[in-house]
Design a protein around this motif. Structure first.
Motif, mmCIF file in Angstrom:
data_model
loop_
_atom_site.group_PDB
_atom_site.id
_atom_site.type_symbol
_atom_site.label_atom_id
_atom_site.label_comp_id
_atom_site.label_asym_id
_atom_site.label_seq_id
_atom_site.Cartn_x
_atom_site.Cartn_y
_atom_site.Cartn_z
ATOM 1 N N ALA A 13 10.904 -51.044 -13.077
ATOM 2 C CA ALA A 13 11.699 -50.378 -14.108
ATOM 3 C C ALA A 13 10.882 -50.131 -15.372
ATOM 4 C CB ALA A 13 12.933 -51.215 -14.433
ATOM 5 N N GLU A 14 10.109 -51.104 -15.788
ATOM 6 C CA GLU A 14 9.289 -50.941 -16.992
ATOM 7 C C GLU A 14 8.201 -49.894 -16.772
ATOM 8 O OE1 GLU A 14 9.983 -51.938 -19.881
ATOM 9 O OE2 GLU A 14 11.325 -53.631 -19.564
ATOM 10 N N ALA A 15 7.618 -49.853 -15.570
ATOM 11 C CA ALA A 15 6.616 -48.822 -15.269
ATOM 12 C C ALA A 15 7.249 -47.439 -15.351
ATOM 13 C CB ALA A 15 6.001 -49.053 -13.889
ATOM 14 N N GLY A 16 8.463 -47.316 -14.846
ATOM 15 C CA GLY A 16 9.180 -46.043 -14.932
ATOM 16 C C GLY A 16 9.469 -45.672 -16.376
ATOM 17 N N GLU A 17 9.815 -46.665 -17.179
ATOM 18 C CA GLU A 17 10.069 -46.415 -18.599
ATOM 19 C C GLU A 17 8.801 -45.936 -19.305
ATOM 20 O OE1 GLU A 17 11.757 -45.833 -22.162
ATOM 21 O OE2 GLU A 17 12.805 -46.157 -20.272
ATOM 22 N N LEU A 18 7.666 -46.554 -19.006
ATOM 23 C CA LEU A 18 6.398 -46.106 -19.599
ATOM 24 C C LEU A 18 6.078 -44.681 -19.160
ATOM 25 C CD1 LEU A 18 4.042 -49.223 -19.434
ATOM 26 C CD2 LEU A 18 5.452 -48.414 -21.337
ATOM 27 N N TYR A 19 6.367 -44.367 -17.911
ATOM 28 C CA TYR A 19 6.147 -43.015 -17.398
ATOM 29 C C TYR A 19 7.004 -42.015 -18.188
ATOM 30 C CZ TYR A 19 5.153 -39.411 -13.880
ATOM 31 O OH TYR A 19 4.724 -38.284 -13.236
ATOM 32 N N ASN A 20 8.264 -42.368 -18.394
ATOM 33 C CA ASN A 20 9.159 -41.497 -19.161
ATOM 34 C C ASN A 20 8.675 -41.341 -20.600
ATOM 35 O OD1 ASN A 20 10.866 -40.887 -17.039
ATOM 36 N ND2 ASN A 20 12.239 -42.587 -17.478
ATOM 37 N N LEU A 69 5.928 -38.862 -20.569
ATOM 38 C CA LEU A 69 6.447 -37.500 -20.436
ATOM 39 C C LEU A 69 6.890 -36.948 -21.787
ATOM 40 C CD1 LEU A 69 8.561 -37.740 -17.157
ATOM 41 C CD2 LEU A 69 6.421 -36.475 -17.483
ATOM 42 N N GLY A 70 7.414 -37.807 -22.631
ATOM 43 C CA GLY A 70 7.853 -37.379 -23.950
ATOM 44 C C GLY A 70 6.724 -37.208 -24.951
ATOM 45 N N MET A 71 5.555 -37.739 -24.622
ATOM 46 C CA MET A 71 4.439 -37.715 -25.563
ATOM 47 C C MET A 71 3.409 -36.621 -25.274
ATOM 48 S SD MET A 71 3.840 -41.838 -25.737
ATOM 49 C CE MET A 71 2.756 -41.938 -27.149
ATOM 50 N N VAL A 72 3.388 -36.130 -24.054
ATOM 51 C CA VAL A 72 2.351 -35.163 -23.677
ATOM 52 C C VAL A 72 2.971 -33.820 -23.297
ATOM 53 C CG1 VAL A 72 0.762 -36.955 -22.864
ATOM 54 C CG2 VAL A 72 2.304 -35.886 -21.244
ATOM 55 N N ALA A 73 2.210 -32.770 -23.519
ATOM 56 C CA ALA A 73 2.670 -31.433 -23.136
ATOM 57 C C ALA A 73 2.547 -31.242 -21.625
ATOM 58 C CB ALA A 73 1.864 -30.369 -23.871
ATOM 59 N N ASP A 74 1.534 -31.874 -21.024
ATOM 60 C CA ASP A 74 1.288 -31.732 -19.591
ATOM 61 C C ASP A 74 0.867 -33.085 -19.028
ATOM 62 O OD1 ASP A 74 0.577 -31.048 -17.005
ATOM 63 O OD2 ASP A 74 -0.900 -29.538 -17.592
ATOM 64 N N ILE A 75 1.729 -33.678 -18.227
ATOM 65 C CA ILE A 75 1.455 -35.000 -17.658
ATOM 66 C C ILE A 75 0.228 -34.974 -16.741
ATOM 67 C CG2 ILE A 75 2.931 -34.804 -15.600
ATOM 68 C CD1 ILE A 75 2.730 -37.906 -17.858
ATOM 69 N N ARG A 76 -0.192 -33.785 -16.331
ATOM 70 C CA ARG A 76 -1.386 -33.664 -15.484
ATOM 71 C C ARG A 76 -2.681 -33.668 -16.285
ATOM 72 N NH1 ARG A 76 0.860 -28.364 -12.812
ATOM 73 N NH2 ARG A 76 1.296 -28.177 -15.012
ATOM 74 N N ASP A 77 -2.582 -33.682 -17.615
ATOM 75 C CA ASP A 77 -3.767 -33.721 -18.474
ATOM 76 C C ASP A 77 -4.283 -35.157 -18.512
ATOM 77 O OD1 ASP A 77 -5.681 -33.724 -20.496
ATOM 78 O OD2 ASP A 77 -4.529 -32.362 -21.781
ATOM 79 N N LYS A 78 -5.189 -35.458 -17.604
ATOM 80 C CA LYS A 78 -5.662 -36.837 -17.403
ATOM 81 C C LYS A 78 -6.304 -37.423 -18.656
ATOM 82 C CE LYS A 78 -4.480 -36.984 -13.083
ATOM 83 N NZ LYS A 78 -3.194 -37.555 -12.760
ATOM 84 N N ALA A 79 -7.032 -36.614 -19.421
ATOM 85 C CA ALA A 79 -7.705 -37.131 -20.619
ATOM 86 C C ALA A 79 -6.689 -37.627 -21.645
ATOM 87 C CB ALA A 79 -8.605 -36.052 -21.230
ATOM 88 N N VAL A 80 -5.648 -36.863 -21.877
ATOM 89 C CA VAL A 80 -4.627 -37.245 -22.855
ATOM 90 C C VAL A 80 -3.847 -38.455 -22.344
ATOM 91 C CG1 VAL A 80 -2.521 -36.494 -24.030
ATOM 92 C CG2 VAL A 80 -4.453 -34.928 -23.814
ATOM 93 N N ILE A 115 -2.350 -44.410 -22.572
ATOM 94 C CA ILE A 115 -1.947 -45.617 -21.843
ATOM 95 C C ILE A 115 -2.205 -46.893 -22.653
ATOM 96 C CG2 ILE A 115 -2.430 -47.061 -19.817
ATOM 97 C CD1 ILE A 115 -2.489 -44.459 -18.185
ATOM 98 N N PRO A 116 -3.354 -47.046 -23.320
ATOM 99 C CA PRO A 116 -3.536 -48.260 -24.130
ATOM 100 C C PRO A 116 -2.519 -48.383 -25.276
ATOM 101 C CG PRO A 116 -5.645 -47.211 -23.711
ATOM 102 C CD PRO A 116 -4.583 -46.263 -23.239
ATOM 103 N N VAL A 117 -2.098 -47.271 -25.828
ATOM 104 C CA VAL A 117 -1.085 -47.291 -26.887
ATOM 105 C C VAL A 117 0.241 -47.789 -26.323
ATOM 106 C CG1 VAL A 117 0.247 -45.856 -28.496
ATOM 107 C CG2 VAL A 117 -2.206 -45.423 -28.162
ATOM 108 N N LEU A 118 0.647 -47.231 -25.187
ATOM 109 C CA LEU A 118 1.886 -47.667 -24.546
ATOM 110 C C LEU A 118 1.807 -49.135 -24.140
ATOM 111 C CD1 LEU A 118 2.653 -44.573 -22.308
ATOM 112 C CD2 LEU A 118 3.875 -45.290 -24.353
ATOM 113 N N ARG A 119 0.641 -49.533 -23.651
ATOM 114 C CA ARG A 119 0.438 -50.920 -23.228
ATOM 115 C C ARG A 119 0.627 -51.873 -24.400
ATOM 116 N NH1 ARG A 119 -2.796 -55.260 -22.363
ATOM 117 N NH2 ARG A 119 -3.258 -55.828 -20.219
ATOM 118 N N GLU A 120 0.031 -51.536 -25.531
ATOM 119 C CA GLU A 120 0.127 -52.402 -26.700
ATOM 120 C C GLU A 120 1.556 -52.494 -27.213
ATOM 121 O OE1 GLU A 120 -1.087 -55.258 -29.104
ATOM 122 O OE2 GLU A 120 -2.330 -54.328 -27.568
ATOM 123 N N ARG A 121 2.253 -51.375 -27.240
ATOM 124 C CA ARG A 121 3.657 -51.384 -27.662
ATOM 125 C C ARG A 121 4.512 -52.226 -26.714
ATOM 126 N NH1 ARG A 121 4.604 -44.983 -29.073
ATOM 127 N NH2 ARG A 121 3.304 -44.939 -30.936
#
Length: 95
Positions: free
Chosen positions: A45-52, A55-66, A71-77
């Motif tokens: 559930a938490e992994a799904g929440e991070l994924y969501n 999705l709200g933070m990036v224009a294109d989830i396929r943009d691997k660099a962004v 991910i480290p920002v989400l991890r720290e939060r």
């Protein structure tokens, strides 16, 4: 009807399974670092929440660099949230 490129429906993309697995591993690692043993469904559930959140933070989830940069920002939060959570705060209190 769909002869014009601008009128064609956007291609649909599915969930990035590799990214979801990476987020799952991230969540699991945070719980271990915080010396907590969550139920397996909580990790999912938490992994799904991070994924969501991604999705709200990036224009294109396929943009691997962004995504990789965020991910480290989400991890720290997430780690702050887990570390600051009171034990048992996720359960209802008995009435």
């Amino acid at each position: 009807m769909f002869d014009e490129p601008s009128k064609a429906p956007a291609p649909s993309t599915g969930v990035d399974i590799v990214l979801l697995q990476q987020l799952h591993d991230t969540v699991q690692a945070v719980f271990v670092e915080c010396k907590q043993t969550p139920p397996p469904r909580a990790v999912t559930a938490e992994a799904g929440e991070l994924y969501n959140q991604l999705l709200g933070m990036v224009a294109d989830i396929r943009d691997k660099a962004v995504v990789t940069a965020l991910i480290p920002v989400l991890r720290e939060r997430f780690k702050e949230r887990v570390a600051n959570a009171k034990p048992g705060s996720g359960k209802r209190e008995a009435s």
